[in-house]
Design a protein around this motif. Sequence first.
Motif, mmCIF file in Angstrom:
data_model
loop_
_atom_site.group_PDB
_atom_site.id
_atom_site.type_symbol
_atom_site.label_atom_id
_atom_site.label_comp_id
_atom_site.label_asym_id
_atom_site.label_seq_id
_atom_site.Cartn_x
_atom_site.Cartn_y
_atom_site.Cartn_z
ATOM 1 N N GLY A 135 0.782 -1.222 0.000
ATOM 2 C CA GLY A 135 0.000 0.000 0.000
ATOM 3 C C GLY A 135 0.806 1.260 0.000
ATOM 4 O O GLY A 135 2.004 1.274 -0.306
ATOM 5 N N LEU A 136 0.109 2.342 0.358
ATOM 6 C CA LEU A 136 0.614 3.688 0.092
ATOM 7 C C LEU A 136 1.622 4.193 1.115
ATOM 8 O O LEU A 136 2.376 5.104 0.842
ATOM 9 N N ARG A 137 1.609 3.663 2.317
ATOM 10 C CA ARG A 137 2.468 4.256 3.358
ATOM 11 C C ARG A 137 3.438 3.256 3.989
ATOM 12 O O ARG A 137 3.903 3.439 5.111
ATOM 13 N N LEU A 138 3.743 2.197 3.249
ATOM 14 C CA LEU A 138 4.712 1.212 3.706
ATOM 15 C C LEU A 138 6.053 1.878 4.009
ATOM 16 O O LEU A 138 6.744 1.538 4.977
ATOM 17 N N LEU A 139 6.387 2.847 3.168
ATOM 18 C CA LEU A 139 7.599 3.646 3.337
ATOM 19 C C LEU A 139 7.758 4.137 4.776
ATOM 20 O O LEU A 139 8.851 4.166 5.322
ATOM 21 N N ARG A 140 6.646 4.549 5.374
ATOM 22 C CA ARG A 140 6.702 5.128 6.704
ATOM 23 C C ARG A 140 6.404 4.127 7.811
ATOM 24 O O ARG A 140 7.101 4.079 8.822
ATOM 25 N N TYR A 141 5.364 3.323 7.615
ATOM 26 C CA TYR A 141 4.908 2.492 8.723
ATOM 27 C C TYR A 141 5.331 1.021 8.594
ATOM 28 O O TYR A 141 4.978 0.201 9.429
ATOM 29 N N GLY A 142 6.097 0.726 7.552
ATOM 30 C CA GLY A 142 6.642 -0.622 7.431
ATOM 31 C C GLY A 142 5.639 -1.630 6.890
ATOM 32 O O GLY A 142 4.489 -1.298 6.594
ATOM 33 N N ASN A 143 6.084 -2.876 6.778
ATOM 34 C CA ASN A 143 5.236 -3.914 6.182
ATOM 35 C C ASN A 143 4.478 -4.695 7.260
ATOM 36 O O ASN A 143 4.710 -4.527 8.459
ATOM 37 N N LEU A 144 3.591 -5.562 6.807
ATOM 38 C CA LEU A 144 2.738 -6.289 7.751
ATOM 39 C C LEU A 144 3.519 -7.301 8.584
ATOM 40 O O LEU A 144 3.132 -7.593 9.715
ATOM 41 N N HIS A 145 4.613 -7.827 8.040
ATOM 42 C CA HIS A 145 5.429 -8.737 8.858
ATOM 43 C C HIS A 145 5.958 -7.998 10.084
ATOM 44 O O HIS A 145 6.198 -8.596 11.126
ATOM 45 N N GLY A 146 6.147 -6.695 9.939
ATOM 46 C CA GLY A 146 6.584 -5.889 11.073
ATOM 47 C C GLY A 146 5.444 -5.449 11.961
ATOM 48 O O GLY A 146 5.590 -5.403 13.177
ATOM 49 N N SER A 147 4.276 -5.153 11.400
ATOM 50 C CA SER A 147 3.237 -4.549 12.241
ATOM 51 C C SER A 147 2.168 -5.516 12.743
ATOM 52 O O SER A 147 1.437 -5.165 13.667
ATOM 53 N N VAL A 148 2.081 -6.705 12.166
ATOM 54 C CA VAL A 148 1.136 -7.676 12.738
ATOM 55 C C VAL A 148 1.748 -8.237 14.027
ATOM 56 O O VAL A 148 2.850 -8.777 14.020
ATOM 57 N N LEU A 149 1.044 -8.059 15.131
ATOM 58 C CA LEU A 149 1.561 -8.506 16.428
ATOM 59 C C LEU A 149 1.250 -9.981 16.660
ATOM 60 O O LEU A 149 2.019 -10.693 17.305
ATOM 61 N N GLY A 150 0.121 -10.399 16.147
ATOM 62 C CA GLY A 150 -0.268 -11.786 16.350
ATOM 63 C C GLY A 150 -1.457 -12.109 15.477
ATOM 64 O O GLY A 150 -2.077 -11.208 14.916
ATOM 65 N N LEU A 151 -1.739 -13.391 15.346
ATOM 66 C CA LEU A 151 -2.954 -13.757 14.622
ATOM 67 C C LEU A 151 -3.409 -15.146 15.025
ATOM 68 O O LEU A 151 -2.677 -15.917 15.657
ATOM 69 N N GLU A 152 -4.641 -15.396 14.675
ATOM 70 C CA GLU A 152 -5.215 -16.722 14.858
ATOM 71 C C GLU A 152 -5.573 -17.230 13.466
ATOM 72 O O GLU A 152 -6.092 -16.468 12.650
ATOM 73 N N ALA A 153 -5.244 -18.472 13.184
ATOM 74 C CA ALA A 153 -5.554 -19.021 11.868
ATOM 75 C C ALA A 153 -6.009 -20.457 12.036
ATOM 76 O O ALA A 153 -5.687 -21.124 13.029
#
Lengths: 506, 506
Positions: free
Chosen positions: A195-213
């Motif tokens: 997306g548009l602001r990865l440059l600033r806020y990083g990618n999902l591997h960095g910002s996803v704290l946890g998940l259930e699958a």
Amino acid sequence: MLSPFRFLVAYVPKLHGLAQVRYASQVLPQLSAEKYNVKRKNYANVHNSDINYFKSILGEERVLTDKDEVMPFNTDWLRSCRGQSQVVLKPKSTEEVSQILSYCNKKCLAVCPQGGNTGLVGGSVPVYDEIVINLMLMNKIISLDEISGALVCESGCVLENLDTYVREHNLIMPLDLGAKGSCQIGGNISTNAGGLRLLRYGNLHGSVLGLEAVKADGTVIDCLRSLKKDNTGYHLKHLFIGSEGTLGVVTKVAIHCPVLPKAVTLGFFGVKSFENILELYNSAKSSLGEILSAFEMADNTAITHTVKNLNLTNPIADYPFYVLVETHGSNEVHDGEKLSSFLEKEMQSGLILDGTVTSEPAKMHSIWNIRESIAASFLVEGYVFKYDVSLPQKHYYEIVPKLKQRLGDKASSVIGYGHVGDGNIHINVTVPQYNKEVLSLLEPFIFEEVSKVKGSVSAEHGIGFRKPQFIHFSKDSTTLDLMRDLKQLMDPNGILNPYKVLPDTN
Amino acid sequence: MLSPFRFLVAYVPKLHGLAQVRYASQVLPQLSAEKYNVKRKNYANVHNSDINYFKSILGEERVLTDKDEVMPFNTDWLRSCRGQSQVVLKPKSTEEVSQILSYCNKKCLAVCPQGGNTGLVGGSVPVYDEIVINLMLMNKIISLDEISGALVCESGCVLENLDTYVREHNLIMPLDLGAKGSCQIGGNISTNAGGLRLLRYGNLHGSVLGLEAVKADGTVIDCLRSLKKDNTGYHLKHLFIGSEGTLGVVTKVAIHCPVLPKAVTLGFFGVKSFENILELYNSAKSSLGEILSAFEMADNTAITHTVKNLNLTNPIADYPFYVLVETHGSNEVHDGEKLSSFLEKEMQSGLILDGTVTSEPAKMHSIWNIRESIAASFLVEGYVFKYDVSLPQKHYYEIVPKLKQRLGDKASSVIGYGHVGDGNIHINVTVPQYNKEVLSLLEPFIFEEVSKVKGSVSAEHGIGFRKPQFIHFSKDSTTLDLMRDLKQLMDPNGILNPYKVLPDTN
């Protein structure tokens, strides 16, 4: 070959609802299985007994089997793929997803997990008669920790709704994309949306704290911690980020939300050449530093056609290239000073030919709207071949003039636009209608070019249904073997999103 | 029970070199196998024929078998673990690592991959006679893209050396930790090291762009792309980030380096209570926004003992708590204004009792030096039980007073310090010498307390050798099963770093 008109006529009388009007007004896309010559794999067929079982779990109203109701779930947003599913399931809980998968796994029934169905590589629609598991009803926000910024929610939440919610708590979502009004967070995670602001806020591997699958066999994998640091064993959540629903179905998400910026400013500039854009990017990294939140480019054709097709207004005159620079900061005065001094310097240097800078929400919205509408706006001109590649920045735009030369008047337009800061360019080639000759000129040519400079043949859209045959341009055979080993481990019957991501071995 | 003196005497005559002086001056730690009552698993023993094979690949000088030379590689930095390896291999290339592993896998010889050996959970030293594969000679920088900030290097590069190198190119490494002078980037990645500025630059899952790793069977997995966005199939690199050398040996790394901040400022403040620290953190997030690069805390005992033990100088008076706030920004004037207005506001509010703010490198260094020396400084007081946990911020400090009460005068000190911004607290309990009674009061008590509030029993140090028996406090059984499945898939003979990370099933 387009689908015959009689299909359209058959569907029209029963159509209702906005989502379906779109389908009524257009000829149905060709079936993916025919268009791309795919053979059905050896899964079980869906029987009435299966439907009855699903109804026993979900109730009548969350098991769709009516052809017209099922149709929108079979067709992708780009209208380049159409599946043949006869049943759509709408679970409301992890337990229901688990029960569905456990049953399908035992019966060897293939499934297609589906979020907002805004993907661009056909990953979110069935190919044959896979059962669609649509997560739209799993849309509850579970918790928000305002101190840490940890949001916990179900995977069917629409990205824009989440952003609206967290903004009320002085936070923003760490990702933003054109499809935000429809895409779901579970789909974002399953496709590792950039997306548009990865440059600033990083990618999902960095910002996803946890998940259930939920694994193919129905086992629930609970990695739903909302801690920033947790080094207790293998980091399993990453198996599900970007594996496009082939290793499991994401059901819940914990994600880190950054602080809402107090000051947002947007600049929209005309630039002479791509070389100048690159110089401007370097200058912006240095002058704007930590407040730089987006650095986007689009070429003249991308902007002028978008503006014309959608009846928008370009706030500046005609230039060979356009650059959009956004800042997110905590102090309006400081940010204004930084942006002004950047502007002054680069107008003097000649890197910026002309431009506009604004902090007014309505004006910012109308500029972003041009940028975010590019993807859709060319659909009105005909069929669009879409590519989304990563390249080392110095090679970023080279492919566009090469393609123009290669295609000549066979294409109505060839455009390049995207996220310069991430080395990610979107290339769209528009033709009056789907055309195999043009396709053969585009593929594998584009992928070969990308591979030569060690780029990625899919920067953010994923592999899905459309690109497995090109994955070898970015992954070698041992890496593909390990991917297959993982798939075999996680989903031995191969029921999860078949025909996607992994290329056939034969 | 400490190791008998005769071992020390036996080793002393042959000792040479700085690294070994440390061992000469102290009694050797007890063998891990005895101290922690571990049974040797059924691996082959190392024979002369194996040594000869290794020498045929690496040459004589990169195969260490002399007991005294091998000794430092058997003992961890904390001196809490000691292995019994008889051979240390020092490969210089991925091909050599691959040959070693392929051989060991066929022969069922266990190995212990080792970086800078600065880990705190015994993960980087052998337990029995595992062959040490030390990566220190794989220390070449391969490339640096100054536009994108992508650094590519071998995994044995020391973090501080990399940081020095990229600073010459106007960039910094995205992680920084106390052990930077010895730790290696491959070890950082294998342990998913967090460190001092995760708050600002994110975690390694976000900043590692690509890596190359060798599987147990010698297969080289090449995910060494240096693109910010690459969605071509499963994101395999994350398998190796934080799996502590149990799924593969990391040999090369591509990592994103942020721009070197033009302005750095450090504040060191005295604060009355932990509640006030939390309020101060919220205020800093809001007032300092995007320039906030570290928000660290330490309690009175942590700071005063460190200062005393290492003969340092505390720049401010005695306070119940200390907070260190750092900013990284692109404009010294703006950053100064932000920090001053933050200070002024919070001195008036009473959250900050007293403090000092500086931009002078020498002064900043001396303040950071106090913070970074806490971990080591208590070692001179006796044996230190170290814990590294994540907690929801509102529960962050609760465990320290609880432990003080529980231990009474059985412990010489109980301290808490760490990364408030990440919810990560380090708890050190010092006793005159290793003491099983204190251990039984600490464990599993601490982990139970952490588990009650859904914290992590290992925030950044990992599981290693010391914590597998506590992993269930943070991971449920299905998650552990999936970890075991992955281990079985990647390393079916279990040769990679045995006795670590995964708990025994019996």
